[in-house]
Design a protein around this motif. Structure first.
Motif, PDB file in Angstrom:
ATOM      1  N   GLN A   1     -10.620  -6.638   4.569  1.00 24.17           N
ATOM      2  CA  GLN A   1     -10.398  -5.812   3.345  1.00 24.17           C
ATOM      3  C   GLN A   1      -9.886  -6.553   2.094  1.00 24.17           C
TER       4      GLN A   1
ATOM      5  N   ARG B   1      -7.437  -7.553   1.680  1.00 23.80           N
ATOM      6  CA  ARG B   1      -5.526  -6.954   0.351  1.00 23.80           C
ATOM      7  C   ARG B   1      -5.310  -8.298   1.003  1.00 23.80           C
TER       8      ARG B   1
ATOM      9  N   LYS C   1      -4.727 -12.519   0.877  1.00 26.92           N
ATOM     10  CA  LYS C   1      -6.128 -13.220  -0.192  1.00 26.92           C
ATOM     11  C   LYS C   1      -6.040 -14.380   0.910  1.00 26.92           C
TER      12      LYS C   1
ATOM     13  N   ASP D   1       1.014  -1.450   0.251  1.00 24.85           N
ATOM     14  CA  ASP D   1       0.562  -0.148   0.131  1.00 24.85           C
ATOM     15  C   ASP D   1       1.103   1.211   0.212  1.00 24.85           C
TER      16      ASP D   1
ATOM     17  N   LEU E   1       0.292   0.668  -4.962  1.00 21.28           N
ATOM     18  CA  LEU E   1       0.206  -1.025  -5.523  1.00 21.28           C
ATOM     19  C   LEU E   1      -0.153  -1.736  -4.679  1.00 21.28           C
ATOM     20  N   SER E   2      -1.879  -1.214  -3.856  1.00 16.87           N
ATOM     21  CA  SER E   2      -2.499  -2.267  -3.487  1.00 16.87           C
ATOM     22  C   SER E   2      -3.378  -3.572  -4.604  1.00 16.87           C
ATOM     23  N   ASP E   3      -2.899  -3.623  -5.187  1.00 19.51           N
ATOM     24  CA  ASP E   3      -3.898  -4.096  -5.966  1.00 19.51           C
ATOM     25  C   ASP E   3      -2.458  -5.823  -6.229  1.00 19.51           C
ATOM     26  N   LEU E   4      -1.359  -5.979  -5.626  1.00 23.89           N
ATOM     27  CA  LEU E   4      -0.554  -6.520  -5.903  1.00 23.89           C
ATOM     28  C   LEU E   4      -1.277  -8.148  -4.281  1.00 23.89           C
ATOM     29  N   PRO E   5      -1.581  -9.111  -4.981  1.00 19.95           N
ATOM     30  CA  PRO E   5      -1.814 -10.377  -4.019  1.00 19.95           C
ATOM     31  C   PRO E   5      -0.453 -10.376  -2.816  1.00 19.95           C
TER      32      PRO E   5
ATOM     33  N   TYR F   1      -6.998  -6.587   7.445  1.00 24.28           N
ATOM     34  CA  TYR F   1      -6.448  -7.016   6.083  1.00 24.28           C
ATOM     35  C   TYR F   1      -7.300  -8.076   4.952  1.00 24.28           C
TER      36      TYR F   1
END
Length: 377
Positions: free
Chosen positions: A304, A306, A308, A280, A284-288, A301
């Motif tokens: 949220q 974030r 997985k 974050d 790059l909040s889309d990184l798994p 998290y």
């Protein structure tokens, strides 16, 4: 009992002073009252194979006449990560005590803030003290190699010792109960793998390369191996437990400098939620992100979306199995105990509890499972 070093207490105040062999504990033929296990609610996360193994061990113990034993469980701490271990140990001690087989208690420091070497020295003195006070069996969550001599001295007196959560392979302990760190690391790597785009790409692994921490290195290298074999570049960022801000900043810097670009992050220790914090911070909040353990921050998290998935150690079962294995060694012998535990034993001495893989969408179900066995973390 004389306490040394930090303040020690019986876990949850449940000091067990059950009479070793009262009139109500045996029948006229001198046979022991059967051990009655507290039932475990069935859930998707209930470890059926481990439960079946415990049932077999208890059944075999129940076939034998009573052999009273003074047994002590020594904990690193009674709080946080170790609280479920204490819960499981207390439950097992209560069941064994109610059947007139065991007296003793679960002991641990109320203040776990001491520096590691001092804490290890305190625990060594505590081992020596409980042996002096008459312990005939010992289950312990050890601090490290500094405890080996005291454990070996206890074993030399005929006292069976079982290590919980952390193994000491250089000691003469009979059996270790905890995760197989190589298997756990492999599982974590395999969990992240399908979340990644096809190579090339860099994965940041929040782990350790410290050669003095064998368990940590084994877990780290196993996760790394899965990802490297799949074609990814893997950068191991050494964990800094004590300094969160610095740890997150170091992770962020590695993310930003990585070439090829980062496609995912994995942490293999309890503070691995910091991987999400660092991603974050790098925008790059889309990184798994895949994590380890079930810290409140990790759960947050996960809710949220974030993180997985996470991998949760079965601390409760480590604590629960400890007293039963120690008592089994006394009553039916080490070889017979190992034979019953064989399905989960690695190398004949390490009981692999495995890990629960908890996807983000199952976090509430897993929380309900922990609640059902009293193993809140």
């Amino acid at each position: 009992m004389t306490m040394t070093g930090r303040t020690w207490a019986a876990a949850f105040g449940l000091t067990l002073m059950t009479a070793a062999c009262g009139a109500s504990d045996t029948d006229e033929g001198g046979e022991a009252a059967p051990i009655k296990r507290e039932s475990v609610p069935q859930n998707d996360f209930t470890p059926a194979e481990i439960e079946a193994t415990i049932d077999r061990l208890v059944a075999e113990i129940n076939e034998n006449s009573i052999q009273p034993m003074q047994l002590t469980v020594l904990m690193k701490s009674l709080a946080g990560y170790f609280a479920p271990i204490a819960t499981g140990a207390n439950r097992a001690m209560g069941e064994l005590g109610a059947a007139g087989r065991v007296t003793g208690n679960v002991l641990g420091p109320t203040d776990a803030s001491a520096e590691h070497m001092k804490a290890m020295a305190d625990q060594t003195r505590q081992i020596e003290q409980v042996v002096t006070d008459g312990a005939e069996g010992l289950a312990i969550t050890p601090f490290g190699e500094g405890n080996v001599d005291a454990i070996d001295a206890a074993v030399a007196k005929g006292i069976p010792v079982v290590t919980l959560d952390v193994d000491l392979t250089t000691s003469k302990r009979s059996i270790y109960v905890g995760i197989n760190n190589t298997s756990a690391g492999t599982t974590a790597g395999e969990t992240l793998l399908p979340m990644l785009p096809r190579p090339p790409g860099t994965v940041i692994l929040h782990g350790t390369e410290d050669p003095t921490w064998a368990d940590g290195v084994n877990r780290t290298q196993a996760a790394q191996g899965v990802l490297v074999n799949a074609g990814y570049d893997v950068l191991v960022q050494p964990i800094d437990y004590l300094h969160e801000a610095e740890d997150v900043e170091a992770l962020k810097a590695v993310i930003e400098a990585a070439d090829p670009p980062v496609v995912g992050l994995i942490g293999v220790f309890s503070v691995s939620y910091r991987c999400a914090m660092a991603a974050d911070a790098a925008g790059l909040s889309d990184l798994p992100v895949v994590a380890f353990d079930f810290e409140p921050q990790t759960v947050g998290y996960m809710r949220q979306g974030r993180i997985k998935a996470t991998h949760v150690q079965r601390q409760y079962y480590a604590g629960y199995l400890g007293p039963y294995i120690v008592y089994g060694i006394k009553t039916i012998g080490l070889d017979a105990t190992r034979e019953i535990l064989a399905r989960q034993l690695v190398d004949g001495t390490r009981f692999d509890l495995g890990v629960d893989v908890v996807p983000a969408e199952k976090v509430d179900d897993f929380t309900a499972f922990l609640d059902s066995i009293g193993a809140d973390q």
